[in-house]
Write an enzyme that holds these catalytic residues in place. Structure first.
Site, mmCIF file in Angstrom:
data_model
loop_
_atom_site.group_PDB
_atom_site.id
_atom_site.type_symbol
_atom_site.label_atom_id
_atom_site.label_comp_id
_atom_site.label_asym_id
_atom_site.label_seq_id
_atom_site.Cartn_x
_atom_site.Cartn_y
_atom_site.Cartn_z
ATOM 1 C CD GLU A 24 -1.598 1.648 1.371
ATOM 2 O OE1 GLU A 24 -0.819 2.517 1.770
ATOM 3 O OE2 GLU A 24 -1.863 1.493 0.170
ATOM 4 C CG ASP B 208 -0.817 0.571 -3.365
ATOM 5 O OD1 ASP B 208 -0.276 0.914 -2.299
ATOM 6 O OD2 ASP B 208 -0.950 1.335 -4.339
#
Length: 735
Positions: free
Chosen positions: A471, A418
């Site tokens: 990401e 993330d």
């Protein structure tokens, strides 16, 4: 009760001072192992113990033999006396108060568990088995069962483990400092599994800090409680050898990967609204994904976190599966169940930042230990979180070991990392003057870059069947290229540009789309610069953004048609696929973590039709190598129609060596187009293998009757085809 004696009056006790006793009783002694436990003297052996509430204490060997009666040196519970021993060894005490009697095994009579090589590798940041050494682990040590506790707090004046087993009394299990590494450890005998505990830390200034959860805890209490919980080593009979061997032996870029993104707490719920356990999820979610044709399940973070609306992205327990769904073994059973039917499990992983809850990592030992002290590097303004200090070797080892831990202990198939962009840039979401340039004056976080490269190198080296997915929303080069070629070493990267451009295009009324044709063609300029995953993730259906069906332009019929055409467009587009739960049946409402998905919608034709389409897309994608075997390579794609902006038509060919090609054609207007000329690479009959306007999907039922004929008409090989309104069709040669 015996009258307390002064230490100097007791034979064999002359080496202890009144100050030592007072410090032990106050919990301020810097080295209780030098005072308590068994010690050799000129006359033999002496033992000293602190047992609050005891009036009399008898020393016993481990076999229960009496080896001495201890003198009470302080009525608060400090006892000492000579014992009949021939060597240093653990002892037990029989404590008495009135008619009550209880047994205590002396934690200070045990030697250390960690060794000098643990100190060396921990200090170097190269210890790759920290998850087996740090935290709380069951252990039979010097003949006694218990738990070994270890925690890194180099600047602390004193660290104790406190819990239900010692009435949360920080004086009872003060830990031993290993000065070379800053790690504190203690073996706590007779401690069982399932007991809550925390660390009581006195900072370098002597001030007691809020009780801290164990950074390496493998199990935690259910929120709102925040303690760690002692846990046995994970017991799981794994039955996934074939699954793991397959993924370790193939080039993942050339495999079909279709990911179902799931928030475990809200996919489905019990009738009373409570969350499902891992076993309940396994009985429902695994068969559903098998039936739907997804290859992987990606969970939003399932590590322990205090706040439900954070969705797990603000974790306080990177090593502990959240207690919301049961014990860690339940999650292991879930992963094993997925692997037995060929489904991989990917975990959203958050090494970028951590929350500032007082029981967590923030200011852990009274100093900025895990985070940067300077808020320009150590505080994230967007999320009000602390940022890991990627320049500190022990912090890097903590995070690196966590990645290895999930792959080894839980057999995870991948980590989706993330907020990588926030890690890579020192000025991420900061204004001028709010960030510190790197050593070369740039905005690149070179320490974070080195961490990501090391993490990917170590993880792929130890577990070749695991994938990492970044990401990353910027144009940072070579995110998914090998480290030895200057890349970050990820296996894949989310294609945020595809998601933004396509959703922007589809939100426009069809009459205006011809003016924005390049929003869909531009992506092919960079489609093979990275190994991409095409994400339609949770981020697109929260915070007022609405659901995917609600984003589509037009009336209700057009919204459904647009979304069907879009899904087939995406499944035919180069790149692996990711779809957030609920979007496969076109849930109208925006996703909320507080409730289950609107499964009742499946009773309606249009929603059930959407689900059937996604299912058929998955199986078509998986069964046709042309659609997946060159997802990340330019030779697998060829434009057939790139500039028909007037009709908003797009067409391309997907190819793979030795396989039949698949033509993907999309009409993004509601105009029904007959006799549309399409150039194809070969003469003969082409079969319509998918049509999003089919009646079974909720469409109008228009199409090509299942087949089209390609002929050489002098100007090249071409077919006259029918384009259904707001639809995507796929054609495959029959020959």
């Amino acid at each position: 009760m015996k009258k307390p004696k002064k230490p100097a009056d007791s034979t064999g006790l002359r080496d202890i001072s009144a100050g030592d006793v007072a410090a032990i009783l106050a919990g301020t002694h810097s080295d209780p192992f030098a005072v308590l436990g068994v010690h050799k003297t000129d006359e033999g052996y002496v033992t000293r113990c602190f047992i609050p509430g005891a009036e009399a204490v008898t020393a016993l060997s481990l076999d229960g033999s009496v080896i001495g009666e201890l003198d009470c040196l302080d009525p608060a519970g400090f006892f000492a006396g000579d014992v009949k021993l021939t060597k240093q060894q653990p002892v037990r005490y029989r404590a008495r108060r009135g008619d009550s009697e209880w047994a205590v095994t002396d934690p200070y009579s045990f030697g250390p568990v960690l060794g000098p090589m643990d100190d060396y590798f921990a200090r170097q940041g190269t210890h790759l088995r920290l998850f087996d050494k740090m935290g709380a682990h069951p252990l039979k040590h010097e003949g006694v069962q218990g738990f070994h506790f270890a925690v890194w707090a180099p600047n602390a004046q004193r660290v104790s483990v406190v819990g239900d087993f010692n009435n949360w009394d920080g004086r009872r299990h003060v830990m031993r400092l290993r000065s070379d590494s800053g790690i504190w450890e203690i073996f706590a005998p007779d401690v069982p599994a399932g007991v809550a505990y925390k660390f009581e830390i006195r900072g370098h200034d002597g001030v007691l800090l809020p009780l801290k959860a164990d950074p390496f805890a493998r199990r935690s209490e259910l929120r709102p409680k925040t303690a760690s919980v002692t846990a046995t080593e994970l017991q799981q009979v794994w039955e996934d050898t074939a699954h793991r061997q397959h993924w370790a032996s193939v080039d993942m870029r050339r495999q079909p990967i279709s990911i179902y993104e799931v928030h475990a707490g809200s996919w489905q719920r019990r009738d009373d609204g409570s969350m499902l356990s891992w076993d309940e999820l396994a009985s429902r979610l695994i068969p559903y994904c098998v039936d739907m044709g997804f290859t992987h399940i990606e969970f939003l973070p399932i590590t322990e976190h205090p706040y439900d609306p954070s969705w797990g992205y603000q974790t306080t327990g990177l090593y502990a599966p959240t207690a919301r769904f049961g014990e860690p073994e339940g999650f292991a059973r879930f992963v094993n169940g997925c692997h037995k039917v060929g489904i991989g499990v990917i975990l959203d992983w958050v090494p970028a930042h951590f929350p500032t809850d007082e029981h967590g990592l923030r200011w852990f030992d009274g100093t900025a230990l895990y985070e940067h002290e300077d808020p320009r590097k150590g505080f994230h303004p967007d999320w009000n979180t602390a940022i890991y200090n990627f320049g500190r070797t022990e912090v890097l080892a903590y995070l690196l070991n966590n990645a290895l831990y999930w792959a080894e202990k839980f057999h995870l198939d991948g980590l989706r990392v993330d907020a990588v962009a926030s890690m890579l840039y020192l000025d991420y979401s900061r204004k001028h003057g709010e960030w510190i340039p790197n050593e070369y004056g740039g905005n690149e976080n070179l320490e974070a870059v080195r961490f990501l490269q090391s993490m990917n190198t170590r993880l792929y080296g130890a577990h070749p069947g695991v994938m990492t997915i970044a990401e990353e929303s910027t144009s940072w080069p070579k995110v998914s290229q090998p480290v030895h070629e200057g890349g970050l070493g990820f296996g894949f990267k989310w294609n945020m540009g595809f998601m933004h451009d396509t959703l922007s295009y589809l939100s426009r009324e069809s009459v205006h789309r011809k003016y924005h044709h390049n929003e869909l063609t531009f992506g092919l300029i960079y489609a093979f610069s990275e190994n991409f995953v095409l994400p339609l993730s949770h981020d697109e259906v929260v915070h007022g953004k609405g659901s995917l069906i609600a984003k589509m332009a037009g009336d209700d019929w057009q919204k459904f048609a647009n979304l069907r055409a879009y899904y087939a467009f995406m499944w035919g587009y180069p790149g692996k696929k990711l779809l957030f739960m609920g979007q496969e049946f076109a849930q109208w409402s925006e996703w909320s973590e507080e409730r289950a998905l609107d499964w009742n919608l499946l009773q309606y034709r249009m929603h059930e039709g959407m689900r059937r389409l996604v299912r058929d897309l998955n199986f078509t994608y998986r069964s046709k190598p042309a659609l997946h075997a060159r997802d990340c390579e330019g030779d697998g794609f060829e434009w057939l129609v790139v500039d028909d902006f007037e009709n908003s038509v797009f067409a391309w060919l997907r190819k793979a060596p030795g396989e039949k090609p698949v033509a993907v054609i999309t009409n993004f207007t509601p105009v029904y187009r007959e006799n549309y000329t399409l150039h194809l690479p070969a003469e003969g009959r082409w079969r319509e293998i998918l049509n999003t306007d089919a009646d079974i999907y909720g469409g109008s039922g228009k199409g090509n009757g299942g087949r089209v004929q390609a002929v050489n008409a002098g100007g090249g090989i071409q077919a006259t085809i029918t384009l259904p309104p707001l639809a995507t069709i796929m054609l495959e040669p029959e020959f």
